[in-house]
Design a protein around this motif. Structure first.
Motif, mmCIF file in Angstrom:
data_model
loop_
_atom_site.group_PDB
_atom_site.id
_atom_site.type_symbol
_atom_site.label_atom_id
_atom_site.label_comp_id
_atom_site.label_asym_id
_atom_site.label_seq_id
_atom_site.Cartn_x
_atom_site.Cartn_y
_atom_site.Cartn_z
ATOM 1 N N UNK A 1 79.613 79.838 142.100
ATOM 2 C CA UNK A 1 79.266 80.525 143.338
ATOM 3 C C UNK A 1 77.973 81.314 143.127
ATOM 4 N N UNK A 2 77.109 81.298 144.113
ATOM 5 C CA UNK A 2 75.854 82.043 143.956
ATOM 6 C C UNK A 2 76.125 83.541 143.942
ATOM 7 N N UNK B 1 78.284 91.522 144.650
ATOM 8 C CA UNK B 1 78.602 91.353 143.226
ATOM 9 C C UNK B 1 77.603 92.099 142.352
ATOM 10 N N UNK B 2 76.343 92.043 142.717
ATOM 11 C CA UNK B 2 75.322 92.750 141.950
ATOM 12 C C UNK B 2 75.583 94.252 141.969
ATOM 13 N N UNK B 3 75.943 94.787 143.125
ATOM 14 C CA UNK B 3 76.269 96.215 143.217
ATOM 15 C C UNK B 3 77.480 96.561 142.370
ATOM 16 N N UNK B 4 78.484 95.692 142.392
ATOM 17 C CA UNK B 4 79.685 95.935 141.577
ATOM 18 C C UNK B 4 79.335 95.959 140.097
ATOM 19 N N UNK B 5 78.541 94.993 139.689
ATOM 20 C CA UNK B 5 78.163 94.949 138.273
ATOM 21 C C UNK B 5 77.339 96.169 137.879
ATOM 22 N N UNK B 6 76.424 96.560 138.756
ATOM 23 C CA UNK B 6 75.600 97.734 138.469
ATOM 24 C C UNK B 6 76.463 98.989 138.367
ATOM 25 N N UNK B 7 77.411 99.149 139.261
ATOM 26 C CA UNK B 7 78.270 100.337 139.200
ATOM 27 C C UNK B 7 79.116 100.340 137.939
ATOM 28 N N UNK B 8 79.536 99.163 137.481
ATOM 29 C CA UNK B 8 80.281 99.090 136.223
ATOM 30 C C UNK B 8 79.406 99.520 135.055
ATOM 31 N N UNK B 9 78.184 99.021 135.026
ATOM 32 C CA UNK B 9 77.266 99.370 133.936
ATOM 33 C C UNK B 9 76.972 100.868 133.959
ATOM 34 N N UNK B 10 76.703 101.404 135.145
ATOM 35 C CA UNK B 10 76.392 102.830 135.237
ATOM 36 C C UNK B 10 77.579 103.694 134.841
ATOM 37 N N UNK B 11 78.755 103.298 135.237
ATOM 38 C CA UNK B 11 79.923 104.100 134.863
ATOM 39 C C UNK B 11 80.140 104.063 133.353
ATOM 40 N N UNK B 12 79.859 102.931 132.731
ATOM 41 C CA UNK B 12 79.971 102.841 131.274
ATOM 42 C C UNK B 12 78.939 103.733 130.606
#
Length: 85
Positions: free
Chosen positions: A11-12, A17-28
């Motif tokens: 799936x493209x 999804x990009x926002x979700x990934x960014x929020x995961x990275x930032x929270x880490x």
């Protein structure tokens, strides 16, 4: 099951999804940052401005960012030259 997923079209990426990934990275990353040290760093930057003849005239912002394995600290400090007095 993962073998069958290999043949399924990927799936493209979407903005959500990009926002979700960014929020995961930032929270880490936030969990690895000592907030007390950032506040102390901010206070020392303000003291340094005073030592070098500048008045801080607005909100000082210190924002850590990570790029690959390096942490970058960006500081925004609105200053004005002290008037001779």
């Amino acid at each position: 099951m993962s073998f069958l997923n290999m043949f399924r079209p990927k799936e493209p990426p979407t903005a959500v999804r990009a926002d979700d990934r960014l929020s995961l990275v930032l929270s880490y990353q936030r969990s690895n940052i000592d907030e007390r040290k950032l506040k102390e760093f901010r206070s020392r930057l303000i003291e340094l401005c005073d030592d070098f003849g500048y008045d801080v005239v607005g909100h000082v912002e210190v924002v850590p960012q990570s790029k690959e394995r390096t942490t970058i600290i960006n500081a925004s400090i609105p200053v004005r030259l002290k008037e001779p007095g």
